[in-house]
Design a protein around this motif. Structure first.
Motif, PDB file in Angstrom:
ATOM      1  N   ILE A 186       6.802  -8.638  -6.186  1.00 42.43           N
ATOM      2  CA  ILE A 186       6.898  -9.980  -5.718  1.00 42.43           C
ATOM      3  C   ILE A 186       7.644 -10.133  -4.463  1.00 42.43           C
ATOM      4  O   ILE A 186       7.403 -10.928  -3.517  1.00 42.43           O
ATOM      5  N   ALA A 187       8.939  -9.694  -4.641  1.00 39.88           N
ATOM      6  CA  ALA A 187      10.008  -9.926  -3.719  1.00 39.88           C
ATOM      7  C   ALA A 187       9.866  -9.129  -2.437  1.00 39.88           C
ATOM      8  O   ALA A 187      10.153  -9.875  -1.360  1.00 39.88           O
ATOM      9  N   ILE A 188       9.295  -7.960  -2.569  1.00 40.62           N
ATOM     10  CA  ILE A 188       9.057  -7.213  -1.281  1.00 40.62           C
ATOM     11  C   ILE A 188       7.733  -7.999  -0.535  1.00 40.62           C
ATOM     12  O   ILE A 188       7.940  -8.000   0.703  1.00 40.62           O
ATOM     13  N   SER A 189       6.940  -8.228  -1.316  1.00 40.55           N
ATOM     14  CA  SER A 189       5.737  -9.052  -0.549  1.00 40.55           C
ATOM     15  C   SER A 189       6.165 -10.412   0.166  1.00 40.55           C
ATOM     16  O   SER A 189       5.906 -10.468   1.334  1.00 40.55           O
ATOM     17  N   GLU A 190       6.807 -11.197  -0.342  1.00 40.78           N
ATOM     18  CA  GLU A 190       7.616 -12.295   0.238  1.00 40.78           C
ATOM     19  C   GLU A 190       8.548 -12.063   1.416  1.00 40.78           C
ATOM     20  O   GLU A 190       8.413 -12.620   2.124  1.00 40.78           O
ATOM     21  N   GLN A 191       9.419 -10.913   1.370  1.00 40.61           N
ATOM     22  CA  GLN A 191       9.897 -10.445   2.564  1.00 40.61           C
ATOM     23  C   GLN A 191       9.323 -10.068   3.635  1.00 40.61           C
ATOM     24  O   GLN A 191       9.517 -10.454   4.832  1.00 40.61           O
ATOM     25  N   ALA A 192       8.068  -9.515   3.365  1.00 37.00           N
ATOM     26  CA  ALA A 192       7.210  -8.813   4.220  1.00 37.00           C
ATOM     27  C   ALA A 192       6.621 -10.265   4.886  1.00 37.00           C
ATOM     28  O   ALA A 192       6.227 -10.212   6.135  1.00 37.00           O
ATOM     29  N   CYS A 193       6.058 -11.188   4.180  1.00 38.10           N
ATOM     30  CA  CYS A 193       5.698 -12.257   4.654  1.00 38.10           C
ATOM     31  C   CYS A 193       6.399 -12.945   5.688  1.00 38.10           C
ATOM     32  O   CYS A 193       5.820 -13.693   6.645  1.00 38.10           O
ATOM     33  N   LYS A 194       7.736 -12.972   5.518  1.00 40.54           N
ATOM     34  CA  LYS A 194       8.827 -13.445   6.375  1.00 40.54           C
ATOM     35  C   LYS A 194       9.010 -12.689   7.648  1.00 40.54           C
ATOM     36  O   LYS A 194       8.859 -13.292   8.639  1.00 40.54           O
ATOM     37  N   LEU A 195       8.685 -11.323   7.630  1.00 40.83           N
ATOM     38  CA  LEU A 195       8.658 -10.566   8.640  1.00 40.83           C
ATOM     39  C   LEU A 195       7.402 -10.878   9.620  1.00 40.83           C
ATOM     40  O   LEU A 195       7.771 -10.388  10.914  1.00 40.83           O
ATOM     41  N   GLU A 196       6.574 -10.966   8.935  1.00 39.23           N
ATOM     42  CA  GLU A 196       5.143 -10.676   9.774  1.00 39.23           C
ATOM     43  C   GLU A 196       4.052 -12.289   9.231  1.00 39.23           C
ATOM     44  O   GLU A 196       3.516 -11.983   8.534  1.00 39.23           O
ATOM     45  N   PRO A 197       4.909 -13.283   9.571  1.00 39.26           N
ATOM     46  CA  PRO A 197       4.387 -14.502   9.223  1.00 39.26           C
ATOM     47  C   PRO A 197       2.943 -15.023   9.674  1.00 39.26           C
ATOM     48  O   PRO A 197       2.145 -15.543   9.065  1.00 39.26           O
ATOM     49  N   ASN A 198       2.386 -14.119  10.772  1.00 39.91           N
ATOM     50  CA  ASN A 198       0.918 -14.048  11.191  1.00 39.91           C
ATOM     51  C   ASN A 198       0.145 -13.533  10.416  1.00 39.91           C
ATOM     52  O   ASN A 198      -1.130 -13.599  10.510  1.00 39.91           O
ATOM     53  N   LEU A 199       0.475 -12.431   9.604  1.00 39.09           N
ATOM     54  CA  LEU A 199      -0.563 -11.580   8.855  1.00 39.09           C
ATOM     55  C   LEU A 199      -0.450 -12.576   7.555  1.00 39.09           C
ATOM     56  O   LEU A 199       0.521 -12.618   6.939  1.00 39.09           O
ATOM     57  N   ASN A 200      -1.787 -12.817   7.053  1.00 40.76           N
ATOM     58  CA  ASN A 200      -1.673 -13.706   5.878  1.00 40.76           C
ATOM     59  C   ASN A 200      -2.220 -12.992   4.736  1.00 40.76           C
ATOM     60  O   ASN A 200      -3.415 -13.092   4.651  1.00 40.76           O
ATOM     61  N   PRO A 201      -1.902 -12.328   3.615  1.00 38.16           N
ATOM     62  CA  PRO A 201      -0.437 -11.842   3.689  1.00 38.16           C
ATOM     63  C   PRO A 201      -0.573 -10.353   4.243  1.00 38.16           C
ATOM     64  O   PRO A 201      -1.618  -9.903   4.060  1.00 38.16           O
ATOM     65  N   PRO A 202       0.594  -9.748   4.442  1.00 38.26           N
ATOM     66  CA  PRO A 202       0.560  -8.489   4.922  1.00 38.26           C
ATOM     67  C   PRO A 202       0.351  -7.513   3.814  1.00 38.26           C
ATOM     68  O   PRO A 202       0.629  -7.804   2.615  1.00 38.26           O
ATOM     69  N   THR A 203      -0.185  -6.300   3.879  1.00 40.58           N
ATOM     70  CA  THR A 203      -0.080  -5.083   2.929  1.00 40.58           C
ATOM     71  C   THR A 203       1.010  -4.206   3.009  1.00 40.58           C
ATOM     72  O   THR A 203       1.159  -3.905   4.434  1.00 40.58           O
ATOM     73  N   ILE A 204       1.901  -3.815   1.995  1.00 37.31           N
ATOM     74  CA  ILE A 204       3.013  -3.257   2.057  1.00 37.31           C
ATOM     75  C   ILE A 204       2.358  -1.676   1.878  1.00 37.31           C
ATOM     76  O   ILE A 204       1.977  -1.554   0.571  1.00 37.31           O
ATOM     77  N   CYS A 205       2.829  -0.727   2.428  1.00 31.05           N
ATOM     78  CA  CYS A 205       2.619   0.671   2.182  1.00 31.05           C
ATOM     79  C   CYS A 205       3.829   1.593   2.236  1.00 31.05           C
ATOM     80  O   CYS A 205       4.657   1.558   3.287  1.00 31.05           O
ATOM     81  N   MET A 206       4.403   2.000   1.251  1.00 23.36           N
ATOM     82  CA  MET A 206       5.678   2.817   1.065  1.00 23.36           C
ATOM     83  C   MET A 206       5.429   4.176   0.760  1.00 23.36           C
ATOM     84  O   MET A 206       4.440   4.254  -0.323  1.00 23.36           O
ATOM     85  N   TYR A 207       5.772   5.375   1.227  1.00 16.69           N
ATOM     86  CA  TYR A 207       5.683   6.634   0.907  1.00 16.69           C
ATOM     87  C   TYR A 207       6.774   7.129   0.531  1.00 16.69           C
ATOM     88  O   TYR A 207       8.100   7.066   1.106  1.00 16.69           O
ATOM     89  N   SER A 208       6.470   8.044  -0.449  1.00 14.49           N
ATOM     90  CA  SER A 208       7.559   8.939  -1.020  1.00 14.49           C
ATOM     91  C   SER A 208       7.184  10.355  -1.220  1.00 14.49           C
ATOM     92  O   SER A 208       6.494  10.496  -2.418  1.00 14.49           O
ATOM     93  N   GLY A 209       7.268  11.474  -0.579  1.00 15.11           N
ATOM     94  CA  GLY A 209       6.760  12.614  -0.830  1.00 15.11           C
ATOM     95  C   GLY A 209       5.049  12.455  -0.900  1.00 15.11           C
ATOM     96  O   GLY A 209       4.545  12.075   0.222  1.00 15.11           O
ATOM     97  N   ASN A 210       4.537  12.863  -1.811  1.00 14.10           N
ATOM     98  CA  ASN A 210       3.125  12.725  -2.029  1.00 14.10           C
ATOM     99  C   ASN A 210       2.667  11.610  -2.771  1.00 14.10           C
ATOM    100  O   ASN A 210       1.501  11.483  -3.215  1.00 14.10           O
ATOM    101  N   ARG A 211       3.408  10.412  -2.977  1.00 13.29           N
ATOM    102  CA  ARG A 211       3.142   9.218  -3.686  1.00 13.29           C
ATOM    103  C   ARG A 211       3.134   8.258  -2.651  1.00 13.29           C
ATOM    104  O   ARG A 211       4.117   8.178  -1.629  1.00 13.29           O
TER     105      ARG A 211
END
Length: 91
Positions: free
Chosen positions: A46-71
């Motif tokens: 939830i916290a990451i999603s809320e921060q991403a909404c502040k970074l990209e206010p025109n995307l309602n809401p943005p999708t966050i993708c994080m990568y680490s190795g093959n995950r």
């Protein structure tokens, strides 16, 4: 509502490469999980999603993708519910 969430959760986790999924409400409380994922990820997602909404206010809401190795960790909000999804890339 709980039965429909469980059905959606089962459908998501049965998809190829998906290893775990979690749903959280807008207060960051875990509604349900499946697979190897901690319920503590609810508040973090939830916290990451809320921060991403502040970074990209025109995307309602943005999708966050994080990568680490093959995950991958994918976080997406849909109305009152936020989903946190783990995927494993095939080797």
């Amino acid at each position: 509502m709980e039965q429909s969430l469980e059905k959606v959760l089962n459908d998501i986790v049965s998809a190829p490469e998906t290893t775990a999924c979690l749903f959280a409400n807008k207060q960051g409380l875990c509604l349900c999980t499946k697979g190897k994922i901690s319920s503590e990820m609810a508040g973090i997602g939830i916290a990451i999603s809320e921060q991403a909404c502040k970074l990209e206010p025109n995307l309602n809401p943005p999708t966050i993708c994080m990568y680490s190795g093959n995950r991958r960790c994918i976080i997406q909000k849909d109305g009152e519910i936020t989903g946190v999804l783990y995927k494993q890339s095939p080797n």
